[in-house]
Design a protein around this motif. Structure first.
Motif, PDB file in Angstrom:
ATOM      1  N   GLN A 296     -10.275   7.062   3.022  1.00  0.00           N
ATOM      2  CA  GLN A 296      -9.374   5.788   3.053  1.00  0.00           C
ATOM      3  C   GLN A 296      -8.784   5.430   4.361  1.00  0.00           C
ATOM      4  O   GLN A 296      -8.688   4.244   4.637  1.00  0.00           O
ATOM      5  N   VAL A 297      -8.162   6.462   4.976  1.00  0.00           N
ATOM      6  CA  VAL A 297      -7.634   6.080   6.131  1.00  0.00           C
ATOM      7  C   VAL A 297      -8.437   5.578   7.125  1.00  0.00           C
ATOM      8  O   VAL A 297      -8.346   4.781   7.921  1.00  0.00           O
ATOM      9  N   ILE A 298      -9.871   6.417   7.234  1.00  0.00           N
ATOM     10  CA  ILE A 298     -10.875   5.730   8.175  1.00  0.00           C
ATOM     11  C   ILE A 298     -11.059   4.353   7.969  1.00  0.00           C
ATOM     12  O   ILE A 298     -11.252   3.201   9.030  1.00  0.00           O
ATOM     13  N   GLU A 299     -11.177   3.695   6.587  1.00  0.00           N
ATOM     14  CA  GLU A 299     -11.678   2.420   6.519  1.00  0.00           C
ATOM     15  C   GLU A 299     -10.303   1.453   6.402  1.00  0.00           C
ATOM     16  O   GLU A 299     -10.654   0.383   6.989  1.00  0.00           O
ATOM     17  N   THR A 300      -9.168   1.917   6.338  1.00  0.00           N
ATOM     18  CA  THR A 300      -7.896   0.909   6.091  1.00  0.00           C
ATOM     19  C   THR A 300      -6.997   1.205   7.132  1.00  0.00           C
ATOM     20  O   THR A 300      -6.348   0.241   7.540  1.00  0.00           O
ATOM     21  N   GLY A 301      -7.058   2.439   7.669  1.00  0.00           N
ATOM     22  CA  GLY A 301      -5.802   2.911   8.556  1.00  0.00           C
ATOM     23  C   GLY A 301      -4.424   3.190   8.151  1.00  0.00           C
ATOM     24  O   GLY A 301      -3.559   3.141   8.739  1.00  0.00           O
ATOM     25  N   ARG A 302      -4.367   3.187   6.579  1.00  0.00           N
ATOM     26  CA  ARG A 302      -3.234   3.301   5.937  1.00  0.00           C
ATOM     27  C   ARG A 302      -3.324   4.538   5.129  1.00  0.00           C
ATOM     28  O   ARG A 302      -4.593   4.790   4.474  1.00  0.00           O
ATOM     29  N   TYR A 303      -2.115   5.218   4.683  1.00  0.00           N
ATOM     30  CA  TYR A 303      -2.229   6.086   3.714  1.00  0.00           C
ATOM     31  C   TYR A 303      -0.682   6.700   3.357  1.00  0.00           C
ATOM     32  O   TYR A 303       0.263   6.168   4.169  1.00  0.00           O
ATOM     33  N   CYS A 304      -0.520   7.523   2.560  1.00  0.00           N
ATOM     34  CA  CYS A 304       0.795   7.843   1.988  1.00  0.00           C
ATOM     35  C   CYS A 304       0.991   9.420   2.421  1.00  0.00           C
ATOM     36  O   CYS A 304       0.240  10.142   1.839  1.00  0.00           O
ATOM     37  N   PRO A 305       1.983   9.528   3.189  1.00  0.00           N
ATOM     38  CA  PRO A 305       2.175  11.019   3.348  1.00  0.00           C
ATOM     39  C   PRO A 305       2.493  11.808   2.054  1.00  0.00           C
ATOM     40  O   PRO A 305       3.063  11.098   1.081  1.00  0.00           O
ATOM     41  N   VAL A 306       2.435  13.125   1.826  1.00  0.00           N
ATOM     42  CA  VAL A 306       2.432  13.807   0.647  1.00  0.00           C
ATOM     43  C   VAL A 306       4.332  13.674   0.293  1.00  0.00           C
ATOM     44  O   VAL A 306       5.029  13.870   1.279  1.00  0.00           O
ATOM     45  N   GLY A 307       4.490  13.396  -0.765  1.00  0.00           N
ATOM     46  CA  GLY A 307       6.019  13.060  -1.308  1.00  0.00           C
ATOM     47  C   GLY A 307       6.455  11.809  -0.845  1.00  0.00           C
ATOM     48  O   GLY A 307       7.735  11.319  -1.193  1.00  0.00           O
ATOM     49  N   SER A 308       5.788  10.785  -0.496  1.00  0.00           N
ATOM     50  CA  SER A 308       6.172   9.425  -0.067  1.00  0.00           C
ATOM     51  C   SER A 308       5.358   8.211  -0.701  1.00  0.00           C
ATOM     52  O   SER A 308       4.283   8.745  -1.184  1.00  0.00           O
ATOM     53  N   GLU A 309       5.984   7.223  -1.393  1.00  0.00           N
ATOM     54  CA  GLU A 309       5.265   6.393  -1.751  1.00  0.00           C
ATOM     55  C   GLU A 309       5.017   5.081  -0.888  1.00  0.00           C
ATOM     56  O   GLU A 309       4.389   4.219  -1.478  1.00  0.00           O
ATOM     57  N   ALA A 310       5.489   5.369   0.293  1.00  0.00           N
ATOM     58  CA  ALA A 310       5.577   4.306   1.210  1.00  0.00           C
ATOM     59  C   ALA A 310       4.265   4.498   2.199  1.00  0.00           C
ATOM     60  O   ALA A 310       4.194   5.652   2.787  1.00  0.00           O
ATOM     61  N   GLU A 311       3.363   3.504   2.246  1.00  0.00           N
ATOM     62  CA  GLU A 311       2.264   3.729   3.346  1.00  0.00           C
ATOM     63  C   GLU A 311       2.612   3.479   4.613  1.00  0.00           C
ATOM     64  O   GLU A 311       3.506   3.064   5.274  1.00  0.00           O
ATOM     65  N   VAL A 312       2.001   4.495   5.584  1.00  0.00           N
ATOM     66  CA  VAL A 312       2.102   4.543   6.957  1.00  0.00           C
ATOM     67  C   VAL A 312       0.699   4.178   7.693  1.00  0.00           C
ATOM     68  O   VAL A 312      -0.188   4.115   6.835  1.00  0.00           O
ATOM     69  N   THR A 313       0.632   3.944   8.883  1.00  0.00           N
ATOM     70  CA  THR A 313      -0.668   3.530   9.279  1.00  0.00           C
ATOM     71  C   THR A 313      -0.806   4.661  10.527  1.00  0.00           C
ATOM     72  O   THR A 313       0.121   5.219  11.126  1.00  0.00           O
ATOM     73  N   ALA A 314      -2.193   4.497  10.889  1.00  0.00           N
ATOM     74  CA  ALA A 314      -2.804   5.641  11.758  1.00  0.00           C
ATOM     75  C   ALA A 314      -3.977   4.911  12.275  1.00  0.00           C
ATOM     76  O   ALA A 314      -4.943   4.818  11.461  1.00  0.00           O
ATOM     77  N   ARG A 315      -4.210   4.480  13.517  1.00  0.00           N
ATOM     78  CA  ARG A 315      -5.394   4.264  13.862  1.00  0.00           C
ATOM     79  C   ARG A 315      -5.868   5.391  15.103  1.00  0.00           C
ATOM     80  O   ARG A 315      -5.367   5.681  15.895  1.00  0.00           O
ATOM     81  N   PHE A 316      -6.921   5.896  14.827  1.00  0.00           N
ATOM     82  CA  PHE A 316      -7.492   6.918  15.785  1.00  0.00           C
ATOM     83  C   PHE A 316      -9.180   6.584  15.653  1.00  0.00           C
ATOM     84  O   PHE A 316      -9.820   6.342  14.620  1.00  0.00           O
ATOM     85  N   HIS A 317      -9.755   7.428  16.764  1.00  0.00           N
ATOM     86  CA  HIS A 317     -11.315   7.409  16.702  1.00  0.00           C
ATOM     87  C   HIS A 317     -11.683   8.872  16.133  1.00  0.00           C
ATOM     88  O   HIS A 317     -10.919   9.839  16.587  1.00  0.00           O
ATOM     89  N   LEU A 318     -12.282   8.739  15.377  1.00  0.00           N
ATOM     90  CA  LEU A 318     -12.814  10.191  14.466  1.00  0.00           C
ATOM     91  C   LEU A 318     -13.999  10.719  15.277  1.00  0.00           C
ATOM     92  O   LEU A 318     -15.109  10.152  15.453  1.00  0.00           O
ATOM     93  N   ILE A 319     -13.936  12.039  15.594  1.00  0.00           N
ATOM     94  CA  ILE A 319     -15.143  12.872  16.052  1.00  0.00           C
ATOM     95  C   ILE A 319     -15.111  14.235  15.136  1.00  0.00           C
ATOM     96  O   ILE A 319     -13.876  14.471  14.881  1.00  0.00           O
ATOM     97  N   ALA A 320     -16.373  14.303  14.456  1.00  0.00           N
ATOM     98  CA  ALA A 320     -16.129  15.413  13.562  1.00  0.00           C
ATOM     99  C   ALA A 320     -17.406  16.387  13.803  1.00  0.00           C
ATOM    100  O   ALA A 320     -18.553  15.854  14.387  1.00  0.00           O
TER     101      ALA A 320
END
Length: 526
Positions: A296-320
């Motif tokens: 979900q983060v890779i596709e939208t750039g948004r997620y909810c930290p554990v214990g939070s109902e408010a979304e935050v954003t993170a944009r990064f390039h992924l290498i795996a």
């Protein structure tokens, strides 16, 4: 966002003698293209003209900030000088793409300057679009025209060669400065240069342990920084260490509400990687729930930290990295099919050291140099010692199961033990014996498993035959056909034989144990 334009002072056109239209002035008058800042490049001989242009812009476009940038050029038609001066300008400029959009004004300046602008923007040394302005057409607006344009570089072979040389430098960066002669590694570096520069999609690195996947991820991060694809840091995560309930908080962060305990907050690796590169080593070790959240983060750039109902954003390039090809991981239930689809766009396999033996000497000497810096003393091989080590290291029978990791450990041992700074033949012989002993002890049990697969009564074999037959079976499974396996196994003794039919020699060897090519390789007879 603010519009910033970079361009040369027009030493003829901006004087306004031939027509009232002055490109640097009228550029700032387009109502649908507000210029918040103009970086006006001039030399000292035309400083007063630059000041007059700045004053004219202040009258017609008071909201435009004009910065006078002094760059002196002995010959504005000299490609090397112009490109060098503009390259230095770009390197020192503090581009801020989060707040500003950059444009290069091509109307002013020489043809040479235009081509250099194109090269610098094409290579992302200047993260800008190209603008061309023109005088007003009959009955049109007095500020003239403004267009985004492209340039034809086919006539400028010298500059194209310089651009290609810069691309080769970036490929060398990906290889850590090692001058590889392996066609596979050269092709890999050239492909990765294009991918790292032109795509933000995830990159999946595959390869045996010790082939350098972590090092390559760090080099990709450096290249993305140079090409201005990212501005943030490299965050490396070993997914094999993320187990159970700690995996989600470690990746996505945790708020105090999750535990109610003060000090339990954590930002999470995704937040730390924002704007940079997130390197997930062994991504197949993540649980399927964590994989779904990551997707979900890779596709939208948004997620909810554990214990939070408010979304935050993170944009990064992924290498795996992963233990094997993603398709096999999906079939084994270790990788979600939807995450597999995202990771499969750019899959890069690093060849093992045994497939690029021609690079062993370059890696070895580079590792000796690194050990020199750590030990703070000069270290080198005696000529005969280097020949002996390379004969062993490049022998087809030396498989290097730990790849570069084994080679690095070997080089460091020899450097440390070279008390007088010289690595001798006896030291090399001792090091070879150490490597063989380590590899034999690590593979002893594996030999038994391997032999049991193809020869149920392998326990009746002598210890010598078990070790030799296991090595032959491994070679067969790593080669495409019987002939290729024979060439590899008999490479050293071929010259001494009257008949050089390696396939026949291997077929006869296998038949001693009641085996054939199909039995040991799983392939059809070759």
């Amino acid at each position: 966002m603010r519009n910033v334009v970079i361009g040369f002072l027009g030493t003829q056109l901006d004087m306004g003698k031939r027509r009232e239209w002055r490109p640097s002035v009228q550029l700032c008058e387009h109502p649908d293209f507000p210029v918040d800042r103009l970086e006006l490049i001039h030399d000292q001989r035309h400083y007063h003209l630059a000041c007059n242009v700045a004053k004219a812009i202040a009258k017609t476009s008071p909201d435009t900030e004009v910065r006078l940038v002094s760059i002196d050029m002995a010959n504005p038609w000299d490609f090397q000088e112009v490109y060098g001066k503009l390259y230095d300008f770009a390197a020192e400029y503090g581009f801020d793409e989060d707040r500003e959009r950059y444009h290069v004004h091509l109307t002013t300046g020489t043809h040479v300057a235009q081509i250099c602008w194109f090269l610098l923007t094409e290579s992302r040394h200047i993260p800008a679009r190209l603008l061309q302005t023109g005088p007003p057409r009959e009955g049109a607006a007095p500020q003239g025209t403004l267009d985004v344009i492209d340039l034809d570089l086919t006539r400028y072979n010298a500059l194209q060669r310089r651009f290609e040389a810069a691309a080769r430098d970036h490929s060398a960066m990906l290889l850590g400065g090692i001058e590889t002669t392996s066609p596979a590694m050269q092709a890999l570096a050239a492909r990765l240069d294009l991918v790292a520069t032109g795509s933000d999609a995830p990159i999946l690195l595959l390869g045996d342990p010790g082939t350098g996947k972590s090092h390559l991820a760090a080099q990709i991060h450096e290249l993305k920084l140079v090409r201005r694809r990212i501005k943030g840091r490299l965050v490396q995560v070993n997914c094999a260490t993320l187990r159970g309930g700690q995996a989600l908080p470690a990746l996505f962060g945790q708020r105090r509400a999750a535990t109610g305990v003060a000090g339990s907050e954590r930002p999470g690796f995704l937040r730390e990687a924002d704007g940079g590169v997130l390197f997930l080593d062994h991504i197949d070790e993540l649980g399927l729930d964590e994989q779904a959240a990551l997707l979900q983060v890779i596709e939208t750039g948004r997620y909810c930290p554990v214990g939070s109902e408010a979304e935050v954003t993170a944009r990064f390039h992924l290498i795996a990295t992963a233990a094997s090809a993603p398709g096999a991981l999906v079939r084994a239930g270790r990788l979600r099919p939807d995450l597999h689809a995202r990771l499969s766009q750019w899959v890069v396999r690093l060849p093992p050291l045994r497939e690029r033996r021609q690079d062993i000497q370059a890696h070895l000497l580079d590792m000796i140099d690194s050990s020199e810096r750590q030990l703070d003393r000069k270290t080198g091989f005696n000529a005969d010692a280097l020949v002996r080590y390379l004969r062993f290291a490049q022998d087809p029978g030396t498989l290097w199961p730990g790849n570069l990791r084994d080679l690095h450990a070997s080089a460091h041992r020899m450097a440390v033990l070279a008390e007088r700074g010289r690595i001798t033949v006896p030291m090399v012989e001792a090091e070879i014996a150490t490597l063989i002993e380590q590899w034999n002890s690590a593979t002893a049990d594996l030999d038994e498993v391997l032999l049991a697969e193809v020869l149920p009564d392998s326990a009746r074999l002598d210890e010598f035959d078990r070790a030799q037959l296991a090595a032959v079976i491994r070679a067969c499974r790593e080669c495409a056909n019987l002939s290729a396996a024979g060439r590899r196994l008999f490479a050293m003794s071929r010259a001494e034989k009257a008949s050089q039919n390696d396939a026949d020699r291997l077929r006869k060897y296998l038949s001693r144990f009641g085996l054939d090519w199909a039995a040991v390789s799983g392939n059809q007879p070759g």
